[in-house]
Design a protein around this motif. Sequence first.
Motif, PDB file in Angstrom:
ATOM      1  N   TYR A 297     -58.914  -4.375 -23.002  1.00 24.06           N
ATOM      2  CA  TYR A 297     -57.547  -4.260 -22.500  1.00 24.06           C
ATOM      3  C   TYR A 297     -56.590  -4.678 -23.605  1.00 24.06           C
ATOM      4  N   TYR A 298     -55.556  -3.863 -23.827  1.00 20.67           N
ATOM      5  CA  TYR A 298     -54.580  -4.145 -24.893  1.00 20.67           C
ATOM      6  C   TYR A 298     -53.231  -4.474 -24.271  1.00 20.67           C
ATOM      7  N   TYR A 299     -52.644  -5.582 -24.735  1.00 21.72           N
ATOM      8  CA  TYR A 299     -51.329  -5.975 -24.236  1.00 21.72           C
ATOM      9  C   TYR A 299     -50.557  -6.671 -25.356  1.00 21.72           C
ATOM     10  N   ARG A 300     -49.411  -6.112 -25.678  1.00 21.71           N
ATOM     11  CA  ARG A 300     -48.556  -6.685 -26.711  1.00 21.71           C
ATOM     12  C   ARG A 300     -47.350  -7.335 -26.045  1.00 21.71           C
ATOM     13  N   SER A 301     -47.167  -8.642 -26.282  1.00 21.40           N
ATOM     14  CA  SER A 301     -46.058  -9.376 -25.689  1.00 21.40           C
ATOM     15  C   SER A 301     -45.159  -9.933 -26.792  1.00 21.40           C
ATOM     16  N   SER A 302     -44.033 -10.495 -26.380  1.00 24.47           N
ATOM     17  CA  SER A 302     -43.107 -11.105 -27.339  1.00 24.47           C
ATOM     18  C   SER A 302     -43.317 -12.609 -27.457  1.00 24.47           C
ATOM     19  N   ASP A 303     -44.374 -13.122 -26.788  1.00 26.52           N
ATOM     20  CA  ASP A 303     -44.680 -14.553 -26.884  1.00 26.52           C
ATOM     21  C   ASP A 303     -45.183 -14.901 -28.275  1.00 26.52           C
ATOM     22  N   HIS A 304     -45.043 -16.166 -28.638  1.00 30.31           N
ATOM     23  CA  HIS A 304     -45.542 -16.606 -29.949  1.00 30.31           C
ATOM     24  C   HIS A 304     -47.052 -16.429 -30.054  1.00 30.31           C
ATOM     25  N   VAL A 305     -47.769 -16.677 -28.957  1.00 31.19           N
ATOM     26  CA  VAL A 305     -49.212 -16.462 -28.939  1.00 31.19           C
ATOM     27  C   VAL A 305     -49.501 -15.132 -28.254  1.00 31.19           C
ATOM     28  N   CYS A 306     -50.047 -14.204 -29.006  1.00 33.05           N
ATOM     29  CA  CYS A 306     -50.375 -12.893 -28.461  1.00 33.05           C
ATOM     30  C   CYS A 306     -51.696 -12.437 -29.070  1.00 33.05           C
ATOM     31  N   TYR A 307     -52.692 -12.163 -28.244  1.00 33.48           N
ATOM     32  CA  TYR A 307     -54.003 -11.736 -28.741  1.00 33.48           C
ATOM     33  C   TYR A 307     -54.068 -10.226 -28.976  1.00 33.48           C
ATOM     34  N   PHE A 308     -53.113  -9.485 -28.436  1.00 30.10           N
ATOM     35  CA  PHE A 308     -53.103  -8.021 -28.485  1.00 30.10           C
ATOM     36  C   PHE A 308     -54.305  -7.465 -27.701  1.00 30.10           C
ATOM     37  N   TRP A 309     -55.499  -7.535 -28.271  1.00 33.10           N
ATOM     38  CA  TRP A 309     -56.700  -7.087 -27.570  1.00 33.10           C
ATOM     39  C   TRP A 309     -57.274  -8.247 -26.754  1.00 33.10           C
ATOM     40  N   ASN A 310     -57.631  -7.953 -25.505  1.00 36.71           N
ATOM     41  CA  ASN A 310     -58.256  -8.926 -24.621  1.00 36.71           C
ATOM     42  C   ASN A 310     -59.556  -8.344 -24.061  1.00 36.71           C
ATOM     43  N   THR A 311     -60.488  -9.222 -23.750  1.00 37.61           N
ATOM     44  CA  THR A 311     -61.748  -8.798 -23.144  1.00 37.61           C
ATOM     45  C   THR A 311     -61.813  -9.389 -21.742  1.00 37.61           C
ATOM     46  N   PHE A 312     -60.984  -8.812 -20.862  1.00 39.61           N
ATOM     47  CA  PHE A 312     -60.928  -9.283 -19.481  1.00 39.61           C
ATOM     48  C   PHE A 312     -62.116  -8.796 -18.661  1.00 39.61           C
ATOM     49  N   ASP A 313     -62.626  -7.620 -19.014  1.00 41.47           N
ATOM     50  CA  ASP A 313     -63.751  -7.020 -18.285  1.00 41.47           C
ATOM     51  C   ASP A 313     -65.044  -7.546 -18.899  1.00 41.47           C
ATOM     52  N   GLN A 314     -65.830  -8.246 -18.076  1.00 42.27           N
ATOM     53  CA  GLN A 314     -66.972  -8.975 -18.623  1.00 42.27           C
ATOM     54  C   GLN A 314     -68.202  -8.860 -17.732  1.00 42.27           C
ATOM     55  N   VAL A 315     -69.353  -9.157 -18.356  1.00 38.88           N
ATOM     56  CA  VAL A 315     -70.599  -9.322 -17.617  1.00 38.88           C
ATOM     57  C   VAL A 315     -71.228 -10.624 -18.090  1.00 38.88           C
ATOM     58  N   LEU A 316     -71.701 -11.441 -17.154  1.00 37.76           N
ATOM     59  CA  LEU A 316     -72.363 -12.707 -17.452  1.00 37.76           C
ATOM     60  C   LEU A 316     -73.708 -12.745 -16.746  1.00 37.76           C
ATOM     61  N   ILE A 317     -74.719 -13.339 -17.411  1.00 41.69           N
ATOM     62  CA  ILE A 317     -76.094 -13.316 -16.905  1.00 41.69           C
ATOM     63  C   ILE A 317     -76.663 -14.727 -16.876  1.00 41.69           C
ATOM     64  N   ARG A 318     -77.275 -15.093 -15.762  1.00 37.56           N
ATOM     65  CA  ARG A 318     -77.968 -16.369 -15.687  1.00 37.56           C
ATOM     66  C   ARG A 318     -79.229 -16.321 -16.557  1.00 37.56           C
ATOM     67  N   PRO A 319     -79.678 -17.472 -17.061  1.00 37.47           N
ATOM     68  CA  PRO A 319     -80.880 -17.539 -17.901  1.00 37.47           C
ATOM     69  C   PRO A 319     -82.117 -16.915 -17.271  1.00 37.47           C
ATOM     70  N   ASP A 320     -82.240 -16.999 -15.945  1.00 37.61           N
ATOM     71  CA  ASP A 320     -83.425 -16.463 -15.278  1.00 37.61           C
ATOM     72  C   ASP A 320     -83.510 -14.943 -15.342  1.00 37.61           C
ATOM     73  N   LEU A 321     -82.452 -14.276 -15.788  1.00 32.54           N
ATOM     74  CA  LEU A 321     -82.463 -12.822 -15.930  1.00 32.54           C
ATOM     75  C   LEU A 321     -82.485 -12.369 -17.385  1.00 32.54           C
ATOM     76  N   LEU A 322     -82.493 -13.306 -18.314  1.00 36.06           N
ATOM     77  CA  LEU A 322     -82.362 -12.926 -19.725  1.00 36.06           C
ATOM     78  C   LEU A 322     -83.545 -12.108 -20.234  1.00 36.06           C
ATOM     79  N   ASP A 323     -84.728 -12.317 -19.690  1.00 35.25           N
ATOM     80  CA  ASP A 323     -85.878 -11.529 -20.129  1.00 35.25           C
ATOM     81  C   ASP A 323     -85.755 -10.065 -19.698  1.00 35.25           C
ATOM     82  N   GLN A 324     -84.906  -9.814 -18.715  1.00 33.13           N
ATOM     83  CA  GLN A 324     -84.688  -8.436 -18.252  1.00 33.13           C
ATOM     84  C   GLN A 324     -83.393  -7.836 -18.819  1.00 33.13           C
ATOM     85  N   TRP A 325     -82.591  -8.651 -19.449  1.00 34.62           N
ATOM     86  CA  TRP A 325     -81.302  -8.200 -19.976  1.00 34.62           C
ATOM     87  C   TRP A 325     -81.500  -7.385 -21.256  1.00 34.62           C
TER      88      TRP A 325
END
Length: 274
Positions: free
Chosen positions: A206-234
């Motif tokens: 996701y890209y967002y340009r703001s006029s704030d002093h802190v601006c990341y431009f590109w953001n990674t809002f869409d994510q996937v997270l995995i518990r350790p018990d699934l890492l062998d299948q990931w």
Amino acid sequence: MLTFLFWNLNRKDLISSLVQLVVTHNVDILILAECTHTQLFPDNILLALNPEGQKAEFHYAPSKCDRIQIFTRFSDSFVKPISESERYTLRRLTLPGRDALLLVAAHLLSQLHAKESTLIFEVGQFAEEIRRTEKELGHSRTIVVGDLNMNPFSDGVVSASGLHGVMTQEIARKKLRTVQGRDYPFFYNPMWRCLGGSTIAPAGTYYYRSSDHVCYFWNTFDQVLIRPDLLDQWDDTSLQILTNDGTQSLLMPNALPDKTNFSDHLPLLFRLNL
């Protein structure tokens, strides 16, 4: 192999691109956010995914969470809701001959509508509901996917009382960390390696340009997270931020998301070896 696709549609009628993505990547579980366009009713999406004259493969998995829609290449009886709210749905995924999983799909509170302190509190409640459900189910084979409206480095994602997402499998495989006498389980967050992009990948979802002093431009809002018990299948190599639907680019000539013709978010693809 189980293939997942998540996409925040930004209230756009993107059914044709959805079908193209599903076909191109042989998607098994399709998870969508912001499906409020009048053409995005589940019946319309199902009709597109299951063309007339062909055997119906996809099913709609209904829930009380209006912000998320889930479609599966198997009966919805295999992905029943356990706990839900306005912003997330926790599903028990029970495919025949495979260990049950906890599938969590979410579209969390936006930074545009709440203070950071509110976001941190809300994601803490979300994380606690996941931990409570894992205890109830007796396992932590859990995968979280969705638009978290936070970056992988945001406090709500990395904090122990939040999602506790860490950047390496080595750390995640330690299972948990004790903070102030309390144990908090880890999630592995592979989205860390997507930050900043490369010559062959976008710098975020996701890209967002703001006029704030802190601006990341590109953001990674869409994510996937995995518990350790699934890492062998990931399948770590399968994780992709997609930039085309198989026939058309989802980007403008300047390599930013084409939010006029498509969504302001880019789709996320990943697989589990199940």
